[in-house]
Write an enzyme that holds these catalytic residues in place. Structure first.
Site, PDB file in Angstrom:
ATOM      1  NE  ARG A 167      -3.316  -2.839   0.011  1.00 12.90           N
ATOM      2  CZ  ARG A 167      -4.622  -3.049  -0.062  1.00 12.90           C
ATOM      3  NH1 ARG A 167      -5.442  -2.034  -0.145  1.00 12.90           N
ATOM      4  NH2 ARG A 167      -5.094  -4.277  -0.078  1.00 12.90           N
ATOM      5  CB  CYS A 362     -12.364 -22.789  -0.103  1.00 10.66           C
ATOM      6  SG  CYS A 362     -11.243 -24.180  -0.448  1.00 10.66           S
TER       7      CYS A 362
END
Length: 373
Positions: A167, A362
Site C-alpha cells: 500500500r 474455497c
C-alpha cells in the site's frame, strides 16, 4: 512428530501457542459471515489471526477504528477470537489509491467497457504520480496517524499491530513508483522514511507494543512486484525499521503487479513451489535477529516443520490453506494430518471470488454443501 510447529514461540514480544498464523487477507465478506469465518479459523487452532487492511485514518477502505460501528466490529471480533485462545493482530494501512483519479473509470466499469482485469493496471498506473505528488505536510499527517490508530486497535482488543509494508508504505519504498525529489524520495534511505515515521509514531505512543512489519520485497531477476523494497535494498531498510521499533517481520512478495503473483497458483512459472517466498525470509534473516514469519503456498506440515526446525522461519503464515481447512493446526496437533483438506492452489473461489466481488471462498465449500445438504 511436529514438535516445533506445535510449540509456543515468542514472536516479536508476543507469546503464541504455536507457529501458525492466519495471513492478512482482504476477505470481502459481510460482517456476520466474516465473524463466523474468523471464529472458525481461531477455533481450528491457529495461534494468531492478522486482520488485513485496517485503515489508519477515520475514512478509508474497511471498518474504521474511529467510528462507533467499526470499533464495535473489531471489539466483537477480538472477543470471539480470544475466546478460542487465539491472538489478534491489526494490519494498519493507508491506501495509495488516487480516489479522484478512480472516478474517471467508473463510467467504463458500469457500462462494461472496462473489465475488472483491465481496471487493476489502470489503477496501478496512478499510484506513482499520486504518491509522488502528495504534499509533504499531508505525508507527515498520514505517518503520524499510525500512532492514534494503534492506540485504538489496542483499545479494541488487538494484541499486536502490523504495519502494512505494501500500500502507501510500499509505494513510498519503491523506486518504481516513488519519484519524489524531497526527503521522502530519491535514495533508499529517503524512501524508507515514510515507513520509519509510521513505525516511530506507534512506538512513541505505545513503548511496549509488539510491532510486526509486512515486508514486501520486489524481485528483479525476473521482475515480480512493483511496490515494496528491492532485494538489494534490504540492508538499508531492515536495520532502519528495527531501529524505529519493529519487533518482527512478515516477509512476502511485493504487490502492484498481477494478483496471481502475490497469490500464486500451483502452476505459477516462478512461485509454484511450496514455500515460494521463503527465499526472501533467508535474506531478511541474514540482516536481523528479530522474528521472521514466512508465507507463500504453505500447506504441507512436514515441509513447514522442517523449515521451522532449521531456523529458517519462526512462524508460518497461511491464508488459502486455513480457508480450505480452518482445522489444519488442530489436525496436525492431534495426529490427524492425513485428514486435512489440502489447498490445491487453484485460485478459483479465493482469488476468483475476490475478483468477482463475491468474497473469498474455497472449492471445498461446494463439496461440503453437497455432503451436508
Amino acid at each position: 512428530m511436529y514438535e516445533t510447529l506445535c510449540s509456543p514461540v515468542d514472536y516479536g514480544g508476543l507469546t503464541l501457542k504455536n507457529r501458525i498464523i492466519f495471513a492478512p487477507t482482504s476477505m470481502g465478506l459481510p460482517r456476520e459471515e466474516l465473524l463466523a469465518r474468523m471464529r472458525a479459523i481461531a477455533a481450528g487452532g491457529c495461534a494468531m489471526i492478522i486482520v488485513g487492511d485496517v485503515p489508519v485514518q477515520a475514512h478509508g477502505f474497511g471498518p474504521s477504528l474511529f467510528s462507533q460501528k467499526g470499533f464495535a466490529f473489531y471489539r466483537e471480533l477480538a472477543d470471539a477470537v480470544h475466546a478460542e485462545g487465539c491472538k489478534l493482530c491489526a494490519q494498519l494501512h493507508q491506501s495509495d489509491s488516487d480516489l479522484k483519479g478512480m472516478l474517471r473509470y467508473i463510467p467504463g466499469v458500469l457500462t462494461g467497457r472496462i473489465s475488472k482485469e483491465e481496471l487493476r493496471p489502470l489503477l496501478n498506473a496512478q499510484v506513482g504520480p499520486y504518491i509522488t505528488g502528495l504534499p509533504e505536510a499531508k505525508v507527515r499527517a498520514i505517518t503520524a496517524a499510525f500512532g492514534p490508530a494503534a492506540e485504538r486497535a489496542v483499545e479494541a482488543g488487538f494484541d499486536m499491530v502490523q504495519v502494512h509494508g505494501d500500500r502507501m508504505c510500499g509505494s513510498f519504498s519503491s523506486s518504481v513508483f516513488n519519484h519524489r525529489t524531497d526527503a521522502y524520495g530519491g535514495s533508499a534511505e529517503n524512501r524508507t522514511r515514510f515507513a520509519v515515521e509510521a513505525v516511530s509514531a506507534i512506538r512513541q505512543r505505545l513503548p511496549d507494543l509488539p510491532i510486526d512489519y509486512k515486508l514486501a520485497v520486489r524481485q528483479e531477476d525476473p521482475h515480480y512486484g512493483n511496490a515494496g523494497v528491492g532485494e538489494s535494498e534490504l540492508p538499508v531498510f531492515v536495520p532502519r525499521l528495527v531501529e524505529a521499533g519493529v519487533t518482527s517481520f512478515h516477509v512476502t512478495l511485493a504487490n502492484h503487479g498481477d494478483l496471481s503473483d502475490t497469490i500464486p497458483p500451483k502452476n505459477h512459472p516462478a512461485f509454484g513451489a511450496e514455500g515460494c517466498f521463503l527465499k526472501f525470509c533467508d535474506e531478511v534473516r541474514a540482516l536481523t535477529d528479530k522474528s521472521v514469519c514466512g508465507v507463500g503456498g504453505l500447506t504441507d506440515p512436514d515441509f513447514i516443520e522442517a523449515q521451522l526446525r532449521a531456523g529458517r522461519i519462526d512462524c508460518a503464515a497461511m491464508s488459502r490453506q486455513l480457508i480450505a481447512d480452518p482445522a489444519w493446526p488442530e489436525k496436525v496437533r492431534t495426529g490427524q494430518a492425513g485428514t486435512i483438506h489440502r489447498c490445491v492452489r487453484c485460485n478459483k473461489e479465493c482469488l476468483g471470488g475476490m475478483m468477482a466481488h463475491r468474497g473469498v471462498h474455497c472449492i471445498y465449500e461446494k463439496t461440503e454443501r453437497k455432503e451436508h445438504p
